[in-house]
Design a protein around this motif. Sequence first.
Motif, PDB file in Angstrom:
ATOM      1  N   GLN A 160     -18.166 -65.835 -33.711  1.00  0.00           N
ATOM      2  CA  GLN A 160     -18.634 -67.118 -33.200  1.00  0.00           C
ATOM      3  C   GLN A 160     -19.845 -67.032 -32.405  1.00  0.00           C
ATOM      4  O   GLN A 160     -20.040 -67.112 -31.289  1.00  0.00           O
ATOM      5  N   THR A 161     -20.888 -66.901 -33.418  1.00  0.00           N
ATOM      6  CA  THR A 161     -22.251 -66.861 -33.059  1.00  0.00           C
ATOM      7  C   THR A 161     -23.037 -67.924 -34.019  1.00  0.00           C
ATOM      8  O   THR A 161     -22.564 -68.455 -34.791  1.00  0.00           O
ATOM      9  N   GLU A 162     -24.356 -68.325 -33.355  1.00  0.00           N
ATOM     10  CA  GLU A 162     -25.266 -68.979 -34.237  1.00  0.00           C
ATOM     11  C   GLU A 162     -25.478 -68.627 -35.686  1.00  0.00           C
ATOM     12  O   GLU A 162     -25.828 -69.455 -36.362  1.00  0.00           O
ATOM     13  N   ASP A 163     -25.596 -67.420 -35.702  1.00  0.00           N
ATOM     14  CA  ASP A 163     -25.845 -66.681 -36.914  1.00  0.00           C
ATOM     15  C   ASP A 163     -25.048 -65.891 -37.531  1.00  0.00           C
ATOM     16  O   ASP A 163     -25.099 -64.536 -37.341  1.00  0.00           O
ATOM     17  N   PRO A 164     -23.537 -66.177 -38.023  1.00  0.00           N
ATOM     18  CA  PRO A 164     -22.814 -65.413 -38.476  1.00  0.00           C
ATOM     19  C   PRO A 164     -23.182 -64.231 -39.388  1.00  0.00           C
ATOM     20  O   PRO A 164     -22.925 -63.087 -39.385  1.00  0.00           O
ATOM     21  N   ALA A 165     -24.094 -64.880 -40.234  1.00  0.00           N
ATOM     22  CA  ALA A 165     -24.624 -63.726 -41.447  1.00  0.00           C
ATOM     23  C   ALA A 165     -25.444 -62.478 -40.839  1.00  0.00           C
ATOM     24  O   ALA A 165     -25.150 -61.348 -40.989  1.00  0.00           O
ATOM     25  N   ALA A 166     -26.196 -62.863 -39.846  1.00  0.00           N
ATOM     26  CA  ALA A 166     -26.928 -62.008 -38.929  1.00  0.00           C
ATOM     27  C   ALA A 166     -26.039 -60.910 -38.242  1.00  0.00           C
ATOM     28  O   ALA A 166     -26.271 -59.706 -38.120  1.00  0.00           O
ATOM     29  N   THR A 167     -24.745 -61.470 -37.754  1.00  0.00           N
ATOM     30  CA  THR A 167     -23.856 -60.656 -36.851  1.00  0.00           C
ATOM     31  C   THR A 167     -23.088 -59.631 -37.880  1.00  0.00           C
ATOM     32  O   THR A 167     -23.058 -58.586 -37.298  1.00  0.00           O
ATOM     33  N   ILE A 168     -22.682 -60.228 -38.974  1.00  0.00           N
ATOM     34  CA  ILE A 168     -22.355 -59.318 -39.982  1.00  0.00           C
ATOM     35  C   ILE A 168     -23.121 -58.145 -40.375  1.00  0.00           C
ATOM     36  O   ILE A 168     -22.730 -57.005 -40.417  1.00  0.00           O
ATOM     37  N   SER A 169     -24.680 -58.584 -40.492  1.00  0.00           N
ATOM     38  CA  SER A 169     -25.323 -57.229 -41.056  1.00  0.00           C
ATOM     39  C   SER A 169     -25.530 -56.292 -39.821  1.00  0.00           C
ATOM     40  O   SER A 169     -25.354 -55.169 -39.954  1.00  0.00           O
ATOM     41  N   ARG A 170     -25.452 -56.834 -38.697  1.00  0.00           N
ATOM     42  CA  ARG A 170     -25.504 -56.059 -37.286  1.00  0.00           C
ATOM     43  C   ARG A 170     -24.330 -55.044 -37.297  1.00  0.00           C
ATOM     44  O   ARG A 170     -24.387 -53.897 -36.988  1.00  0.00           O
ATOM     45  N   LEU A 171     -23.299 -55.784 -37.714  1.00  0.00           N
ATOM     46  CA  LEU A 171     -22.081 -54.841 -37.494  1.00  0.00           C
ATOM     47  C   LEU A 171     -21.822 -53.898 -38.518  1.00  0.00           C
ATOM     48  O   LEU A 171     -21.468 -52.765 -38.322  1.00  0.00           O
ATOM     49  N   LEU A 172     -22.231 -54.278 -39.858  1.00  0.00           N
ATOM     50  CA  LEU A 172     -22.441 -53.218 -41.033  1.00  0.00           C
ATOM     51  C   LEU A 172     -23.283 -52.016 -40.827  1.00  0.00           C
ATOM     52  O   LEU A 172     -22.908 -50.952 -40.673  1.00  0.00           O
ATOM     53  N   GLU A 173     -24.432 -52.445 -40.151  1.00  0.00           N
ATOM     54  CA  GLU A 173     -25.479 -51.276 -39.891  1.00  0.00           C
ATOM     55  C   GLU A 173     -24.740 -50.371 -38.753  1.00  0.00           C
ATOM     56  O   GLU A 173     -24.875 -48.982 -38.794  1.00  0.00           O
ATOM     57  N   ALA A 174     -24.142 -50.840 -37.617  1.00  0.00           N
ATOM     58  CA  ALA A 174     -23.468 -50.114 -36.572  1.00  0.00           C
ATOM     59  C   ALA A 174     -22.096 -49.314 -37.300  1.00  0.00           C
ATOM     60  O   ALA A 174     -22.016 -48.099 -36.786  1.00  0.00           O
TER      61      ALA A 174
END
Length: 211
Positions: free
Chosen positions: A145-159
């Motif tokens: 539930q963020t302004e940029d879900p795709a960026a959130t997914i990328s960040r979560l994958l990286e972590a």
Amino acid sequence: MSETAAQAPASTPQEAEITAALGARSIVLVGMMGAGKSTIGRRLAARLRLPFLDADIEIEAAHAGMTIPEIFAVHGEPYFRDGEARVIARLLDNGPAVIATGGGAFMREETRNRIRDKAVSIWLKADADVIMKRVKRRADRPLLQTEDPAATISRLLEAREPVYQSADLTIWSRDVPHDRIVDECIEALRARLGVGVAAAQPTPDGISATP
């Protein structure tokens, strides 16, 4: 709250051998949201004639039917993660079963250690495009539930991917028939558990095991 495989076809001898080799251990599916843990887990449980348990459903049941987004909103993520760890510990104590976990569950060292001791873990690995395609129409993912879900997914994958890599087995979750992914899980489990002749054969595409 488990789903049994009572209506499933009879297991093949190899599948029955996998279940026997597991003993009291469970099979735990880990990975990102949208990786297919629940869908593949149900089918895998049916093949192995084991109960299927979804940790998120168990958490909701423990909160009088509150949804995961509601628990996040009312109590916050740290509270949710503590409860998630307790639920997974309980499910592991009641094995064997096929257990689908939430995307962040495996990040907790205490939970990883319990899974290592009481289960065989399978990382359903999916790339960012596949995950986004599967989850973009759903409103039940609090972390998206963020302004940029795709960026959130990328960040979560990286972590998360460096931690997911410690799972016993890795199966690529991709856009192929679900039964193909289940077949790859079965073959990987056979090799991991030394069941039949699979351990002496190369593993199929999409499968890798953690040494």
